[in-house]
Design an enzyme around this catalytic site. Structure first.
Site, mmCIF file in Angstrom:
data_model
loop_
_atom_site.group_PDB
_atom_site.id
_atom_site.type_symbol
_atom_site.label_atom_id
_atom_site.label_comp_id
_atom_site.label_asym_id
_atom_site.label_seq_id
_atom_site.Cartn_x
_atom_site.Cartn_y
_atom_site.Cartn_z
ATOM 1 N N SER A 90 3.040 -0.501 -12.910
ATOM 2 C CA SER A 90 4.419 -0.819 -13.300
ATOM 3 C C SER A 90 5.170 -1.420 -12.104
ATOM 4 O O SER A 90 5.801 -2.480 -12.200
ATOM 5 C CB SER A 90 5.092 0.465 -13.787
ATOM 6 N N HIS A 107 10.625 -2.087 -1.814
ATOM 7 C CA HIS A 107 10.789 -1.299 -3.034
ATOM 8 C C HIS A 107 10.743 0.189 -2.699
ATOM 9 O O HIS A 107 9.932 0.618 -1.887
ATOM 10 C CB HIS A 107 9.670 -1.623 -4.028
ATOM 11 N N LYS A 156 5.763 -5.888 -11.130
ATOM 12 C CA LYS A 156 7.106 -6.456 -10.917
ATOM 13 C C LYS A 156 7.229 -7.050 -9.516
ATOM 14 O O LYS A 156 7.844 -8.089 -9.316
ATOM 15 C CB LYS A 156 8.173 -5.381 -11.157
HETATM 16 N N1 URA Z 1 9.362 2.784 -10.976
HETATM 17 C C1 URA Z 1 8.844 1.851 -11.800
HETATM 18 O O1 URA Z 1 9.239 0.698 -11.779
HETATM 19 N N2 URA Z 1 7.865 2.227 -12.642
HETATM 20 C C2 URA Z 1 7.379 3.472 -12.697
HETATM 21 O O2 URA Z 1 6.490 3.731 -13.470
HETATM 22 C C3 URA Z 1 7.938 4.438 -11.840
HETATM 23 C C4 URA Z 1 8.933 4.070 -10.973
#
Ligand code: URA
Length: 421
Positions: free
Chosen positions: A182, A81, A186
């Site tokens: 956040s 990521h 994910k």
């Molecule tokens: N990328 C994300 O998925 N969430 C964030 O808060 C910042 C960057």
């Protein structure tokens, strides 16, 4: 109850797991209103969160939706990521390089709400490419060719979708615990065994200072490890655009050039490092050995072969990729290139149509810029600086003014600024 929790956070007291779960569950099911959630987010932005609170927030968000089950893929699955940058197409180079060395990658990506398109927008610039496939097809693809890259499913961390939309309009985007939860909710929901994070630092990144980036990286790595997933973060420089192109189809073309061994030097080195960490943690080999293997597969064409195989597998036809006509921007000075106004460039490229201002905006895949000079390059009068791909009228000086040309070179900047394990 929500008022008490907000008060507690406003008074800098540590919230319990149950309190955090209460807020997330009741916001997702619409029992907590945006007004109260805004106060809660403001209190986090202003007062921060402990590691324990951030972990509990991440897990409460993770539990709000689907968790992808990758157990029918054999071998160690590694996810990657990036916190996002201008011209960031590392995924298209890093994934095929790592997959060509046996790493299993089942990656889900998003669209861009920032200045330029996200990974999925960039892939959609390839005619025929399917970014949505069934779960069975996704798993089969990774079993067949070691990698697959699709759009995030609708129900992947719905809490993040709702909270991010509110953060965006209430000035709560740039909070380290909110960013960490956040991203990591994910990543944990996506089901991989190990995670490599590219945490960008600099003028073109969320994190402008190395200290903030290190804090964010440390928290994300701790969350991943605490959840039983080995996680490594690489802090990388995002002061200047990555590679030689910004814009959706142009970035795919730039990634292919990089896989041909003809890419920008700094960008190529960044991709080698990221792919090598994926290989190193997947195969439990030293980073030095992994770098050797990755370089081999970059320069012998196996990475490029894997990229082509992957695009074809998901229905894409690289021979049909299109770019717009272009305007060339030349230098009227000589010297050394010592600065590029990265954020202004990003804004200009977004306004050409490569990115979105609002969620519902559509993207023009064929527009963007190609960059011909980088930091510390020698520039002569009439040297080509940029090609601007657009069919709109542009003010050429907006683009030539992005470049600072001086008599002397500046200090070299490193691309990798630190590793957090
Ligand atoms: N990328 C994300 O998925 N969430 C964030 O808060 C910042 C960057």
């Amino acid at each position: 109850m929500i008022k008490d929790i907000i008060n507690k956070k406003e008074n800098r007291l540590e919230l319990t797991k149950e309190e955090i779960e209460y807020v997330i569950n009741n916001y997702v099911n619409d029992s907590i209103l945006d007004e109260d959630m805004t106060l809660f987010l403001n209190a986090i932005t202003n007062n921060g969160m402990t590691i324990e609170e951030t972990y509990n927030l991440t897990i409460a968000m993770l539990n709000s939706g689907d968790k992808i089950d990758l157990s029918s893929i054999e071998g160690i699955k590694v996810d990657k990521h990036s916190t996002g940058g201008i011209g960031d197409k590392t995924t298209f180079v890093v994934l095929p390089l790592a997959a060509s060395l046996g790493v299993k990658i089942a990656k889900m990506s998003g669209r861009g709400l920032g200045y330029t398109g996200g990974t999925i927008d960039k892939l959609e610039s390839i005619p025929g490419f399917k970014t949505t496939i069934t779960n069975e097809e996704f798993i089969k693809e990774v079993n067949d060719i070691n990698m697959a890259l699709v759009s995030q499913t609708e129900n992947l961390v719905p809490a993040d979708k709702k909270i991010y939309a509110l953060r965006d309009v209430t000035g709560n985007v740039e909070s380290i615990p909110l960013i960490a939860s956040s991203i990591m909710s994910k990543k944990l929901a996506s089901g991989s065994d190990k995670i490599v994070l590219d945490v960008k630092v600099g003028k073109g990144a969320f994190m402008k200072s190395i200290d903030d980036a290190r804090n964010l990286a440390r928290i994300m790595v701790d969350i991943g490890n605490k959840h039983g997933k080995e996680t490594i973060a690489i802090l990388t420089n995002m002061d200047y655009p990555l590679g030689n192109a910004v814009g959706n189809s142009l970035e795919v073309i730039d990634a292919i050039k990089t896989l041909e061994g003809k890419g920008n030097k700094n960008f190529t080195n960044l991709c080698i490092i990221l792919a090598s960490y994926m290989v190193s943690i997947a195969r439990s080999i030293s980073i030095e050995d992994a770098i050797d293997l990755v370089k081999q597969n970059l320069y012998n064409g196996k990475g490029l072969e894997k990229f082509r195989e992957f695009v074809k597998y998901q229905g894409g036809d690289l021979s049909k990729i299109e770019t717009c006509k272009c305007v060339e921007i030349y230098s009227d000075k000589s010297g050394y290139l010592t600065d590029i106004d990265t954020m202004k460039l990003a804004e200009l490229v977004r306004d050409l149509g490569a990115g979105r201002k609002n969620k519902e905006d559509t993207i023009d895949h064929a527009v963007g810029v190609e960059i011909f000079k980088h930091i510390n390059d020698k520039v002569e009068v009439n040297d080509l600086l940029l090609k601007v791909y657009t069919s709109k009228e542009i003010n050429e000086s907006d683009y030539s003014n992005l470049f600072t040309i001086s008599n002397n070179k500046r200090e070299e900047e490193k691309i990798v600024l630190g590793i957090i394990k």
